[in-house]
Design a protein around this motif. Sequence first.
Motif, short mmCIF file in Angstrom:
data_model
loop_
_atom_site.label_atom_id
_atom_site.label_comp_id
_atom_site.label_asym_id
_atom_site.label_seq_id
_atom_site.Cartn_x
_atom_site.Cartn_y
_atom_site.Cartn_z
N TYR A 85 -27.28 -41.87 -49.68
CA TYR A 85 -26.71 -40.53 -49.52
C TYR A 85 -26.23 -40.31 -48.09
CZ TYR A 85 -28.98 -39.59 -53.97
OH TYR A 85 -29.35 -39.65 -55.28
N LEU A 86 -25.32 -39.35 -47.95
CA LEU A 86 -24.86 -38.87 -46.64
C LEU A 86 -24.92 -37.35 -46.65
CD1 LEU A 86 -21.75 -41.11 -45.81
CD2 LEU A 86 -24.01 -41.18 -44.75
N PRO A 87 -25.06 -36.72 -45.48
CA PRO A 87 -25.10 -35.25 -45.42
C PRO A 87 -23.77 -34.64 -45.87
CG PRO A 87 -25.83 -36.22 -43.35
CD PRO A 87 -25.29 -37.34 -44.18
N LEU A 88 -23.86 -33.52 -46.61
CA LEU A 88 -22.66 -32.80 -47.03
C LEU A 88 -21.80 -32.41 -45.83
CD1 LEU A 88 -24.12 -30.41 -49.76
CD2 LEU A 88 -22.53 -32.31 -50.11
N ALA A 89 -22.44 -32.13 -44.71
CA ALA A 89 -21.72 -31.71 -43.50
C ALA A 89 -20.78 -32.80 -42.99
CB ALA A 89 -22.71 -31.31 -42.41
N SER A 90 -21.00 -34.04 -43.40
CA SER A 90 -20.15 -35.14 -42.91
C SER A 90 -18.84 -35.26 -43.70
CB SER A 90 -20.91 -36.47 -42.97
OG SER A 90 -21.14 -36.85 -44.31
N TYR A 101 -16.46 -32.05 -56.23
CA TYR A 101 -17.09 -31.55 -57.45
C TYR A 101 -18.27 -30.62 -57.14
CZ TYR A 101 -14.36 -35.18 -59.81
OH TYR A 101 -13.35 -35.97 -60.28
N HIS A 102 -19.10 -31.00 -56.17
CA HIS A 102 -20.27 -30.17 -55.87
C HIS A 102 -19.86 -28.81 -55.32
CE1 HIS A 102 -19.44 -31.87 -51.87
NE2 HIS A 102 -19.91 -30.72 -51.45
N GLU A 103 -18.70 -28.74 -54.69
CA GLU A 103 -18.22 -27.52 -54.03
C GLU A 103 -17.85 -26.42 -55.03
OE1 GLU A 103 -14.41 -26.48 -51.13
OE2 GLU A 103 -14.43 -28.38 -52.22
N ILE A 104 -17.44 -26.78 -56.24
CA ILE A 104 -16.91 -25.79 -57.16
C ILE A 104 -17.91 -25.32 -58.22
CG2 ILE A 104 -14.50 -26.46 -56.86
CD1 ILE A 104 -14.95 -28.01 -59.62
N CYS A 117 -12.33 -18.21 -68.32
CA CYS A 117 -12.68 -19.37 -69.15
C CYS A 117 -14.10 -19.81 -68.85
CB CYS A 117 -11.70 -20.51 -68.88
SG CYS A 117 -10.00 -20.07 -69.24
N GLY A 118 -14.84 -18.98 -68.09
CA GLY A 118 -16.24 -19.25 -67.81
C GLY A 118 -16.49 -19.68 -66.38
N VAL A 119 -17.77 -19.74 -66.06
CA VAL A 119 -18.23 -20.16 -64.73
C VAL A 119 -18.64 -21.62 -64.81
CG1 VAL A 119 -19.99 -19.76 -62.96
CG2 VAL A 119 -18.97 -17.82 -64.15
N ILE A 120 -18.19 -22.42 -63.86
CA ILE A 120 -18.46 -23.86 -63.87
C ILE A 120 -19.95 -24.11 -63.64
CG2 ILE A 120 -18.00 -26.08 -62.76
CD1 ILE A 120 -15.23 -24.92 -61.97
N ARG A 121 -20.58 -24.75 -64.63
CA ARG A 121 -21.98 -25.15 -64.52
C ARG A 121 -22.12 -26.55 -63.96
NH1 ARG A 121 -23.66 -24.53 -70.25
NH2 ARG A 121 -24.21 -26.64 -69.78
N SER A 122 -21.17 -27.43 -64.37
CA SER A 122 -21.22 -28.82 -63.89
C SER A 122 -19.86 -29.47 -64.09
CB SER A 122 -22.31 -29.61 -64.63
OG SER A 122 -22.04 -29.67 -66.00
N VAL A 123 -19.73 -30.65 -63.50
CA VAL A 123 -18.52 -31.46 -63.66
C VAL A 123 -18.98 -32.82 -64.18
CG1 VAL A 123 -16.57 -32.55 -62.50
CG2 VAL A 123 -17.34 -30.28 -61.77
N ASN A 124 -18.41 -33.25 -65.30
CA ASN A 124 -18.78 -34.56 -65.86
C ASN A 124 -17.72 -35.56 -65.44
OD1 ASN A 124 -19.12 -36.88 -67.43
ND2 ASN A 124 -20.07 -35.71 -69.08
N ASP A 125 -18.12 -36.50 -64.59
CA ASP A 125 -17.19 -37.55 -64.15
C ASP A 125 -17.65 -38.91 -64.65
OD1 ASP A 125 -19.39 -37.89 -62.51
OD2 ASP A 125 -18.23 -38.07 -60.66
N ASP A 154 -9.15 -20.90 -55.09
CA ASP A 154 -9.42 -19.85 -54.10
C ASP A 154 -10.90 -19.94 -53.73
OD1 ASP A 154 -9.99 -17.48 -52.72
OD2 ASP A 154 -8.49 -16.35 -53.85
N ARG A 155 -11.17 -20.54 -52.57
CA ARG A 155 -12.54 -20.74 -52.14
C ARG A 155 -13.24 -19.44 -51.78
NH1 ARG A 155 -9.88 -25.32 -51.41
NH2 ARG A 155 -10.99 -27.28 -51.55
N GLU A 156 -12.51 -18.48 -51.22
CA GLU A 156 -13.12 -17.21 -50.84
C GLU A 156 -13.55 -16.41 -52.06
OE1 GLU A 156 -11.17 -14.79 -47.95
OE2 GLU A 156 -10.75 -16.50 -46.65
N GLU A 157 -12.70 -16.34 -53.08
CA GLU A 157 -13.01 -15.60 -54.30
C GLU A 157 -13.81 -16.45 -55.29
OE1 GLU A 157 -12.33 -12.34 -54.91
OE2 GLU A 157 -11.57 -12.24 -52.86
N ARG A 158 -13.92 -17.75 -55.00
CA ARG A 158 -14.64 -18.71 -55.85
C ARG A 158 -14.06 -18.76 -57.26
NH1 ARG A 158 -19.28 -20.88 -54.16
NH2 ARG A 158 -20.29 -20.77 -56.18
N ILE A 159 -12.73 -18.91 -57.32
CA ILE A 159 -12.06 -19.04 -58.61
C ILE A 159 -11.10 -20.23 -58.61
CG2 ILE A 159 -12.20 -16.56 -59.13
CD1 ILE A 159 -9.16 -16.44 -58.57
#
Length: 180
Positions: A85-90, A101-104, A117-125, A154-159
Amino acid sequence: MRKEDCYFLGKITRRHGLAGNVILKLDTDQPELYNKLESIFVEINGLLVPFFIERSSWSKLDALNLAFKNSSEAMVDQVLGKNVYLPLASLPKLSGKQFYYHEIIGFEIFDQNDNSCGVIRSVNDQTAQVYFITNLDGKEVVIPMIKDWILEVDREERIIKMELPEGLIDVFLVPSKKDE
Protein backbone atom coordinates in the motif's frame (compact mmCIF):
# COMPACT_ATOMS: atom_id res chain seq x y z
CA MET A 1 -0.30 4.20 9.06
CA ARG A 2 -3.89 3.00 8.84
CA LYS A 3 -5.16 0.96 5.91
CA GLU A 4 -8.10 3.38 5.48
CA ASP A 5 -5.57 6.14 4.73
CA CYS A 6 -3.88 4.11 1.99
CA TYR A 7 -4.58 2.60 -1.40
CA PHE A 8 -3.64 -0.82 -2.73
CA LEU A 9 -0.58 -0.68 -4.99
CA GLY A 10 0.13 -4.34 -5.67
CA LYS A 11 1.55 -7.54 -4.28
CA ILE A 12 5.03 -8.89 -3.62
CA THR A 13 4.98 -12.03 -5.68
CA ARG A 14 8.42 -13.62 -5.38
CA ARG A 15 12.13 -13.30 -4.73
CA HIS A 16 14.45 -12.05 -7.43
CA GLY A 17 18.02 -13.29 -7.40
CA LEU A 18 20.11 -14.06 -4.34
CA ALA A 19 20.68 -10.51 -3.03
CA GLY A 20 17.37 -10.21 -1.15
CA ASN A 21 15.43 -8.50 -3.93
CA VAL A 22 11.70 -9.04 -4.46
CA ILE A 23 9.26 -8.51 -7.33
CA LEU A 24 6.37 -6.12 -6.71
CA LYS A 25 3.51 -6.75 -9.18
CA LEU A 26 1.73 -3.42 -9.59
CA ASP A 27 -2.06 -3.17 -9.83
CA THR A 28 -2.30 0.09 -11.75
CA ASP A 29 -3.03 1.49 -15.20
CA GLN A 30 -0.06 3.86 -14.87
CA PRO A 31 2.97 1.89 -13.62
CA GLU A 32 5.32 4.68 -14.76
CA LEU A 33 4.16 6.77 -11.77
CA TYR A 34 5.94 4.37 -9.43
CA ASN A 35 9.46 4.20 -10.87
CA LYS A 36 10.96 6.30 -8.04
CA LEU A 37 9.42 4.82 -4.90
CA GLU A 38 11.26 5.64 -1.68
CA SER A 39 9.15 3.48 0.61
CA ILE A 40 6.11 1.22 0.68
CA PHE A 41 3.80 -0.19 3.32
CA VAL A 42 3.49 -3.98 3.44
CA GLU A 43 0.52 -5.57 5.19
CA ILE A 44 1.87 -8.06 7.72
CA ASN A 45 -0.54 -9.66 10.21
CA GLY A 46 -3.12 -6.92 9.57
CA LEU A 47 -0.66 -4.07 10.18
CA LEU A 48 0.98 -1.80 7.61
CA VAL A 49 4.74 -1.97 8.08
CA PRO A 50 6.99 0.55 6.31
CA PHE A 51 9.84 -0.74 4.14
CA PHE A 52 12.42 1.64 2.70
CA ILE A 53 13.69 1.05 -0.82
CA GLU A 54 17.39 1.19 -1.61
CA ARG A 55 16.98 0.73 -5.36
CA SER A 56 14.40 -0.39 -7.87
CA SER A 57 14.29 -1.35 -11.53
CA TRP A 58 11.65 -2.58 -13.92
CA SER A 59 11.30 -6.34 -14.19
CA LYS A 60 8.36 -6.14 -16.63
CA LEU A 61 5.97 -3.39 -17.71
CA ASP A 62 3.95 -3.78 -14.51
CA ALA A 63 6.48 -5.27 -12.08
CA LEU A 64 9.28 -3.68 -10.08
CA ASN A 65 12.42 -5.39 -8.81
CA LEU A 66 12.94 -3.91 -5.32
CA ALA A 67 15.92 -3.95 -3.00
CA PHE A 68 15.08 -2.90 0.57
CA LYS A 69 17.47 -1.00 2.84
CA ASN A 70 18.94 -3.26 5.52
CA SER A 71 17.42 -6.30 3.82
CA SER A 72 17.76 -9.76 5.36
CA GLU A 73 16.50 -13.23 4.43
CA ALA A 74 14.00 -13.09 7.31
CA MET A 75 12.70 -9.74 6.06
CA VAL A 76 12.24 -11.09 2.54
CA ASP A 77 10.46 -14.18 3.89
CA GLN A 78 8.05 -11.91 5.79
CA VAL A 79 6.96 -9.90 2.74
CA LEU A 80 6.51 -12.67 0.16
CA GLY A 81 2.90 -12.89 -1.01
CA LYS A 82 1.90 -9.76 0.91
CA ASN A 83 -0.15 -6.78 -0.27
CA VAL A 84 1.55 -3.41 -0.69
CA TYR A 85 0.00 0.00 0.00
CA LEU A 86 0.87 3.68 -0.37
CA PRO A 87 -0.68 6.69 1.43
CA LEU A 88 -3.68 8.29 -0.29
CA ALA A 89 -1.90 11.63 0.11
CA SER A 90 0.75 10.47 -2.38
CA LEU A 91 -1.79 10.24 -5.24
CA PRO A 92 -1.72 13.14 -7.70
CA LYS A 93 -4.91 15.21 -7.65
CA LEU A 94 -7.23 14.51 -10.58
CA SER A 95 -9.50 17.05 -12.16
CA GLY A 96 -12.28 17.21 -14.72
CA LYS A 97 -13.99 13.89 -15.42
CA GLN A 98 -11.09 11.83 -14.06
CA PHE A 99 -11.37 10.28 -10.60
CA TYR A 100 -10.05 7.56 -8.35
CA TYR A 101 -12.54 4.85 -7.43
CA HIS A 102 -12.10 5.38 -3.68
CA GLU A 103 -12.69 9.13 -4.14
CA ILE A 104 -16.25 8.82 -5.47
CA ILE A 105 -17.75 6.52 -2.84
CA GLY A 106 -20.72 8.46 -1.47
CA PHE A 107 -21.17 10.58 -4.63
CA GLU A 108 -24.68 10.69 -6.06
CA ILE A 109 -25.20 9.84 -9.73
CA PHE A 110 -27.70 11.86 -11.76
CA ASP A 111 -28.81 11.13 -15.31
CA GLN A 112 -29.00 13.70 -18.11
CA ASN A 113 -32.53 14.65 -16.95
CA ASP A 114 -31.34 15.34 -13.37
CA ASN A 115 -33.00 12.19 -12.00
CA SER A 116 -31.12 10.56 -9.15
CA CYS A 117 -29.66 7.15 -9.94
CA GLY A 118 -28.52 6.55 -6.36
CA VAL A 119 -25.52 7.08 -4.13
CA ILE A 120 -22.36 5.14 -5.03
CA ARG A 121 -21.72 2.39 -2.47
CA SER A 122 -18.83 0.76 -4.31
CA VAL A 123 -17.05 0.35 -7.62
CA ASN A 124 -16.55 -3.15 -9.03
CA ASP A 125 -13.38 -3.31 -11.10
CA GLN A 126 -12.99 -7.10 -10.90
CA THR A 127 -14.80 -7.72 -14.18
CA ALA A 128 -14.07 -6.72 -17.77
CA GLN A 129 -16.66 -3.92 -17.47
CA VAL A 130 -16.13 -1.68 -14.44
CA TYR A 131 -19.39 -0.58 -12.85
CA PHE A 132 -20.81 1.58 -10.07
CA ILE A 133 -23.02 -0.05 -7.46
CA THR A 134 -25.51 2.47 -6.08
CA ASN A 135 -28.34 2.43 -3.60
CA LEU A 136 -31.57 4.00 -4.88
CA ASP A 137 -34.72 3.82 -2.78
CA GLY A 138 -33.32 0.83 -0.91
CA LYS A 139 -32.56 -1.11 -4.09
CA GLU A 140 -29.18 -1.98 -5.55
CA VAL A 141 -28.57 -0.42 -8.98
CA VAL A 142 -25.65 -1.36 -11.25
CA ILE A 143 -24.44 1.32 -13.67
CA PRO A 144 -21.66 0.56 -16.17
CA MET A 145 -18.79 3.01 -15.88
CA ILE A 146 -18.35 4.01 -19.50
CA LYS A 147 -16.17 7.09 -19.91
CA ASP A 148 -18.27 8.49 -22.76
CA TRP A 149 -21.38 8.35 -20.55
CA ILE A 150 -19.79 10.55 -17.86
CA LEU A 151 -20.77 14.16 -18.50
CA GLU A 152 -19.50 15.84 -15.35
CA VAL A 153 -17.82 15.13 -12.01
CA ASP A 154 -18.53 17.77 -9.36
CA ARG A 155 -16.28 17.12 -6.39
CA GLU A 156 -17.68 19.98 -4.29
CA GLU A 157 -21.31 18.86 -4.67
CA ARG A 158 -20.24 15.18 -4.68
CA ILE A 159 -22.21 14.31 -7.80
CA ILE A 160 -21.54 12.59 -11.11
CA LYS A 161 -23.75 13.44 -14.06
CA MET A 162 -24.10 10.70 -16.68
CA GLU A 163 -25.87 10.20 -19.98
CA LEU A 164 -27.59 6.88 -19.44
CA PRO A 165 -29.57 4.81 -21.94
CA GLU A 166 -33.32 5.06 -21.56
CA GLY A 167 -34.72 2.36 -19.27
CA LEU A 168 -31.41 1.35 -17.63
CA ILE A 169 -32.47 2.36 -14.12
CA ASP A 170 -35.97 0.92 -14.65
CA VAL A 171 -34.41 -2.54 -14.99
CA PHE A 172 -33.62 -2.36 -11.27
CA LEU A 173 -36.68 -0.47 -10.01
CA VAL A 174 -39.70 -1.59 -12.05
CA PRO A 175 -41.07 -5.04 -11.21
CA SER A 176 -41.10 -7.32 -14.24
CA LYS A 177 -44.41 -8.43 -15.71
CA LYS A 178 -44.81 -12.11 -16.31
CA ASP A 179 -45.66 -13.18 -19.82
CA GLU A 180 -49.21 -14.40 -20.19
